[in-house]
Design an enzyme around this catalytic site. Sequence first.
Site, PDB file in Angstrom:
ATOM      1  N   ASP A  52     -24.886  -1.757  -3.400  1.00 52.74           N
ATOM      2  CA  ASP A  52     -26.764  -0.738  -3.517  1.00 52.74           C
ATOM      3  C   ASP A  52     -26.408   1.051  -2.771  1.00 52.74           C
ATOM      4  OD1 ASP A  52     -27.166  -3.649  -4.392  1.00 52.74           O
ATOM      5  OD2 ASP A  52     -27.948  -3.810  -3.040  1.00 52.74           O
ATOM      6  N   SER A  57      -3.041  -0.188  -5.281  1.00 56.69           N
ATOM      7  CA  SER A  57      -2.439  -1.692  -5.113  1.00 56.69           C
ATOM      8  C   SER A  57      -3.486  -2.075  -6.613  1.00 56.69           C
ATOM      9  CB  SER A  57      -2.491  -2.876  -4.567  1.00 56.69           C
ATOM     10  OG  SER A  57      -3.702  -2.943  -3.740  1.00 56.69           O
ATOM     11  N   HIS A  64      -8.088   2.366  -6.135  1.00 62.66           N
ATOM     12  CA  HIS A  64      -7.333   1.123  -4.926  1.00 62.66           C
ATOM     13  C   HIS A  64      -5.678   1.737  -5.845  1.00 62.66           C
ATOM     14  CE1 HIS A  64     -11.077  -1.062  -3.768  1.00 62.66           C
ATOM     15  NE2 HIS A  64     -11.392  -0.540  -5.360  1.00 62.66           N
ATOM     16  N   ARG A 113      -9.584 -10.540  -4.482  1.00 70.06           N
ATOM     17  CA  ARG A 113      -9.263  -9.226  -4.958  1.00 70.06           C
ATOM     18  C   ARG A 113      -9.548  -9.202  -6.563  1.00 70.06           C
ATOM     19  NH1 ARG A 113      -7.187  -7.258  -0.026  1.00 70.06           N
ATOM     20  NH2 ARG A 113      -5.642  -8.510   1.108  1.00 70.06           N
ATOM     21  N   TYR A 153       0.862  -0.972  -0.290  1.00 70.30           N
ATOM     22  CA  TYR A 153       0.104   0.243   0.286  1.00 70.30           C
ATOM     23  C   TYR A 153       0.394   1.447  -0.183  1.00 70.30           C
ATOM     24  CZ  TYR A 153      -3.903  -2.724   0.878  1.00 70.30           C
ATOM     25  OH  TYR A 153      -4.524  -4.347   1.462  1.00 70.30           O
ATOM     26  N   ASN A 181     -13.084   4.496  -1.906  1.00 72.64           N
ATOM     27  CA  ASN A 181     -11.564   3.400  -2.017  1.00 72.64           C
ATOM     28  C   ASN A 181     -12.739   2.453  -0.628  1.00 72.64           C
ATOM     29  OD1 ASN A 181      -9.734   1.125  -1.482  1.00 72.64           O
ATOM     30  ND2 ASN A 181      -8.162   2.912  -1.391  1.00 72.64           N
ATOM     31  N   HIS A 203     -15.170  -6.094  -2.593  1.00 68.05           N
ATOM     32  CA  HIS A 203     -15.164  -8.075  -2.648  1.00 68.05           C
ATOM     33  C   HIS A 203     -16.470  -8.175  -1.693  1.00 68.05           C
ATOM     34  CE1 HIS A 203     -10.835  -6.153  -4.010  1.00 68.05           C
ATOM     35  NE2 HIS A 203     -11.248  -6.218  -2.560  1.00 68.05           N
TER      36      HIS A 203
END
Length: 156
Positions: free
Chosen positions: A96, A111, A109, A120, A32, A83, A89
């Site tokens: 929603d 990464s 994201h 992921r 990260y 993010n 996931h």
Amino acid sequence: MPNPPVPPPGVPVLVLNGPNLNLLGLREPEVYGTDTLAGIDELCRSTAAAHGLRADCRQSNHEGVLIDAVHEARTAHRGIVINPAGYSHTSVAVRDALAAVELPVVEVHLSNIHRREAFRHRSHVSAVADTVICGAGAHGYALALTHLAHLLEENR
């Protein structure tokens, strides 16, 4: 009678960060990076201001708090950079909520989620996001806000 408070200048946009991002700079820096969330928030505010936006930066480790922020954005903001972190996931509820508010959404994201573990590779949020930026580190937030400004200008 006092005057009502004057809102800060700029078109309000929500920058929303999900679980564990409060540990940026400490947690898995090889994945990260070493930027902190405070540093990313400052980057977001300065990038937003350069595009006539005002970034309202928030982070929560709690799914319901993130959903409440998305719902609030429906009337308080003109777009969302998110993010969702691990909720990307797993959370149909975050997906929603984003679909329900009918605002431009840019998913970001740090990464490249497609070069990581198989679980992921699929983000529920991507299906309702206008744009997805991944793998650009903290700079991805600047790209996301720049693109959100473009989307807002297109939709004006």
